[in-house]
Design a protein around this motif. Sequence first.
Motif, PDB file in Angstrom:
ATOM      1  N   PRO A 126       0.836  -1.209   0.000  1.00 56.13           N
ATOM      2  CA  PRO A 126       0.000   0.000   0.000  1.00 56.13           C
ATOM      3  C   PRO A 126       0.870   1.257   0.000  1.00 56.13           C
ATOM      4  O   PRO A 126       2.055   1.217   0.339  1.00 56.13           O
ATOM      5  N   VAL A 127       0.280   2.368  -0.381  1.00 53.34           N
ATOM      6  CA  VAL A 127       0.830   3.695  -0.109  1.00 53.34           C
ATOM      7  C   VAL A 127      -0.256   4.477   0.625  1.00 53.34           C
ATOM      8  O   VAL A 127      -1.447   4.174   0.488  1.00 53.34           O
ATOM      9  N   ILE A 128       0.159   5.453   1.401  1.00 56.33           N
ATOM     10  CA  ILE A 128      -0.801   6.215   2.192  1.00 56.33           C
ATOM     11  C   ILE A 128      -0.473   7.701   2.127  1.00 56.33           C
ATOM     12  O   ILE A 128       0.590   8.102   1.663  1.00 56.33           O
ATOM     13  N   ALA A 129      -1.406   8.492   2.620  1.00 54.93           N
ATOM     14  CA  ALA A 129      -1.167   9.893   2.978  1.00 54.93           C
ATOM     15  C   ALA A 129      -1.729  10.036   4.383  1.00 54.93           C
ATOM     16  O   ALA A 129      -2.951   9.998   4.567  1.00 54.93           O
ATOM     17  N   SER A 130      -0.878  10.137   5.379  1.00 55.55           N
ATOM     18  CA  SER A 130      -1.313   9.953   6.770  1.00 55.55           C
ATOM     19  C   SER A 130      -2.005  11.164   7.371  1.00 55.55           C
ATOM     20  O   SER A 130      -2.801  11.016   8.305  1.00 55.55           O
ATOM     21  N   HIS A 131      -1.728  12.377   6.871  1.00 55.40           N
ATOM     22  CA  HIS A 131      -2.321  13.575   7.496  1.00 55.40           C
ATOM     23  C   HIS A 131      -2.414  14.694   6.459  1.00 55.40           C
ATOM     24  O   HIS A 131      -1.506  15.483   6.288  1.00 55.40           O
ATOM     25  N   VAL A 132      -3.559  14.738   5.781  1.00 60.25           N
ATOM     26  CA  VAL A 132      -3.754  15.650   4.651  1.00 60.25           C
ATOM     27  C   VAL A 132      -5.205  16.116   4.628  1.00 60.25           C
ATOM     28  O   VAL A 132      -6.024  15.719   5.446  1.00 60.25           O
ATOM     29  N   GLY A 133      -5.492  16.963   3.643  1.00 58.79           N
ATOM     30  CA  GLY A 133      -6.858  17.318   3.318  1.00 58.79           C
ATOM     31  C   GLY A 133      -7.103  17.063   1.848  1.00 58.79           C
ATOM     32  O   GLY A 133      -6.194  16.689   1.097  1.00 58.79           O
ATOM     33  N   ALA A 134      -8.347  17.272   1.421  1.00 55.52           N
ATOM     34  CA  ALA A 134      -8.704  17.169   0.009  1.00 55.52           C
ATOM     35  C   ALA A 134      -8.594  18.552  -0.624  1.00 55.52           C
ATOM     36  O   ALA A 134      -9.148  19.523  -0.103  1.00 55.52           O
ATOM     37  N   ALA A 135      -7.879  18.638  -1.737  1.00 60.65           N
ATOM     38  CA  ALA A 135      -7.644  19.941  -2.364  1.00 60.65           C
ATOM     39  C   ALA A 135      -8.949  20.644  -2.710  1.00 60.65           C
ATOM     40  O   ALA A 135      -9.070  21.863  -2.563  1.00 60.65           O
ATOM     41  N   SER A 136      -9.958  19.895  -3.144  1.00 62.27           N
ATOM     42  CA  SER A 136     -11.207  20.505  -3.579  1.00 62.27           C
ATOM     43  C   SER A 136     -12.041  21.042  -2.423  1.00 62.27           C
ATOM     44  O   SER A 136     -12.931  21.869  -2.628  1.00 62.27           O
ATOM     45  N   ALA A 137     -11.755  20.594  -1.183  1.00 56.41           N
ATOM     46  CA  ALA A 137     -12.553  21.012  -0.035  1.00 56.41           C
ATOM     47  C   ALA A 137     -11.834  22.002   0.868  1.00 56.41           C
ATOM     48  O   ALA A 137     -12.445  22.569   1.771  1.00 56.41           O
ATOM     49  N   GLY A 138     -10.535  22.217   0.619  1.00 50.85           N
ATOM     50  CA  GLY A 138      -9.750  23.079   1.490  1.00 50.85           C
ATOM     51  C   GLY A 138      -9.525  24.458   0.910  1.00 50.85           C
ATOM     52  O   GLY A 138     -10.145  24.828  -0.102  1.00 50.85           O
ATOM     53  N   PRO A 139      -8.640  25.232   1.541  1.00 53.81           N
ATOM     54  CA  PRO A 139      -8.313  26.557   1.010  1.00 53.81           C
ATOM     55  C   PRO A 139      -7.843  26.450  -0.438  1.00 53.81           C
ATOM     56  O   PRO A 139      -7.090  25.532  -0.782  1.00 53.81           O
ATOM     57  N   PRO A 140      -8.269  27.336  -1.311  1.00 55.52           N
ATOM     58  CA  PRO A 140      -7.928  27.216  -2.732  1.00 55.52           C
ATOM     59  C   PRO A 140      -6.428  27.319  -2.973  1.00 55.52           C
ATOM     60  O   PRO A 140      -5.712  28.058  -2.303  1.00 55.52           O
ATOM     61  N   ASP A 141      -5.974  26.518  -3.929  1.00 58.30           N
ATOM     62  CA  ASP A 141      -4.580  26.564  -4.387  1.00 58.30           C
ATOM     63  C   ASP A 141      -3.581  26.202  -3.293  1.00 58.30           C
ATOM     64  O   ASP A 141      -2.442  26.654  -3.317  1.00 58.30           O
ATOM     65  N   HIS A 142      -4.006  25.383  -2.317  1.00 54.26           N
ATOM     66  CA  HIS A 142      -3.077  24.931  -1.288  1.00 54.26           C
ATOM     67  C   HIS A 142      -2.448  23.633  -1.770  1.00 54.26           C
ATOM     68  O   HIS A 142      -3.102  22.590  -1.801  1.00 54.26           O
ATOM     69  N   ALA A 143      -1.164  23.677  -2.134  1.00 54.02           N
ATOM     70  CA  ALA A 143      -0.522  22.542  -2.798  1.00 54.02           C
ATOM     71  C   ALA A 143      -0.300  21.346  -1.882  1.00 54.02           C
ATOM     72  O   ALA A 143       0.014  20.255  -2.361  1.00 54.02           O
ATOM     73  N   TYR A 144      -0.457  21.523  -0.579  1.00 50.13           N
ATOM     74  CA  TYR A 144      -0.252  20.399   0.342  1.00 50.13           C
ATOM     75  C   TYR A 144      -1.344  19.348   0.206  1.00 50.13           C
ATOM     76  O   TYR A 144      -1.082  18.149   0.307  1.00 50.13           O
ATOM     77  N   ASN A 145      -2.575  19.782  -0.005  1.00 49.74           N
ATOM     78  CA  ASN A 145      -3.701  18.855  -0.003  1.00 49.74           C
ATOM     79  C   ASN A 145      -3.745  18.009  -1.277  1.00 49.74           C
ATOM     80  O   ASN A 145      -3.198  18.393  -2.321  1.00 49.74           O
TER      81      ASN A 145
END
Length: 384
Positions: free
Chosen positions: A250-269
């Motif tokens: 598997p691969v995971i993302a352990s602590h993130v958000g969804a880009a479409s639901a978060g602050p706009p243009d936040h490259a972390y999500n």
Amino acid sequence: MIADLHCHFPMHLVKWEAEHPHERVLSWWDHVRDDLEAEAFDLAARLLNHRAFGSGWRVSLDGLEAGRAGLVCSVLYWPFAEFELRPYGSPPDPAAFGRLLDQLHDVQEKLAHADPDEKRQIIVTTEADLDDPRMRFVHCVEGGFHLGPDPEAVGGQVRQLADCGVFYITLAHLFFRGVAADAPAIPPLTDEEYNEVFAQPKNGLPELGRAAIKAMCEHKIVVDLSHMRRDVVAQALAEVEANDRARTMPVIASHVGAASAGPPDHAYNLTPETMRSIRDRGGVIGVIAAQHLLGPTATPDDSRKLLCGHIDAIHDAVGSHEHTAIGTDLDGFIKPTLTGLERAEDLADLQEWLRDLYPNDAEAILHGNVERVLRTTLRLRAGN
């Protein structure tokens, strides 16, 4: 019960570690340096993590018990290996791996002596440990810089971590240290400000990062895509594919958000494409508890709605709730946290929120999806 996919339980031990260097013979200057590091870190942690001076750490063993945590992905992180005084972009500190092992052993010692008579928790190293009714801790690592600067040494170090039960390694983190380029994630800075101050190379996954992924696939430690710059996510997934063509890991993302639901243009999500890549490898996505990354909240009800927005966005991208989890990042550098989700004790309220919002899928989101991925990983490691 809840499984926290990304919990900085070891952070409150950092000051203790710096003051008590595990019977190593240190020079007078080393003692002075460690004391200064400890005080500087304590101040930074208070500013970035505590609700107020004197309010204590957000995560404690008692707090996790009050929050009804059943599985704690306990994140090992030695901050001074990242916040070091050498020039930005310097290779990792050769001493970082030793410090990481020291912290791992400190966590084990802390848990062993927390309640020696009752033994209310266990450290997971095998699949069978997941069936233990006690609170289960599993070691994880945040920051590939902990592996040091030598690609030739990475294989042996990753093997040691696997032998200790380490579940995943987050290769990128807050600053580029020659392993994997990161997405901006420092609350006071916009993405543009961060990229201006902390320029990173175009080749965001150099030899050291590729060597780490190869070793992780070989020794069955999961690659965590959190913190990675988006082009590096694609590179990392390609490296996993090249080293695991059977697509077992598997691969995971352990602590993130969804880009479409978060602050706009936040490259972390995460983008929907990245979410689907995690789904296709049977992984899991942990939703973080940071306002900086998910969005602002003023009340617990705001937080409920915001979490729901990110969880629904993951569902829309991957087609089910089978790949969603909670990775709070409590006691990571995420001040302010979501209102109402500020301390480990608040995990109990979070469980009620999710059971109310997702009555048919809450148990999967709360713990089942994480346990499935961890069980798969440990089974592969055992050769079954």
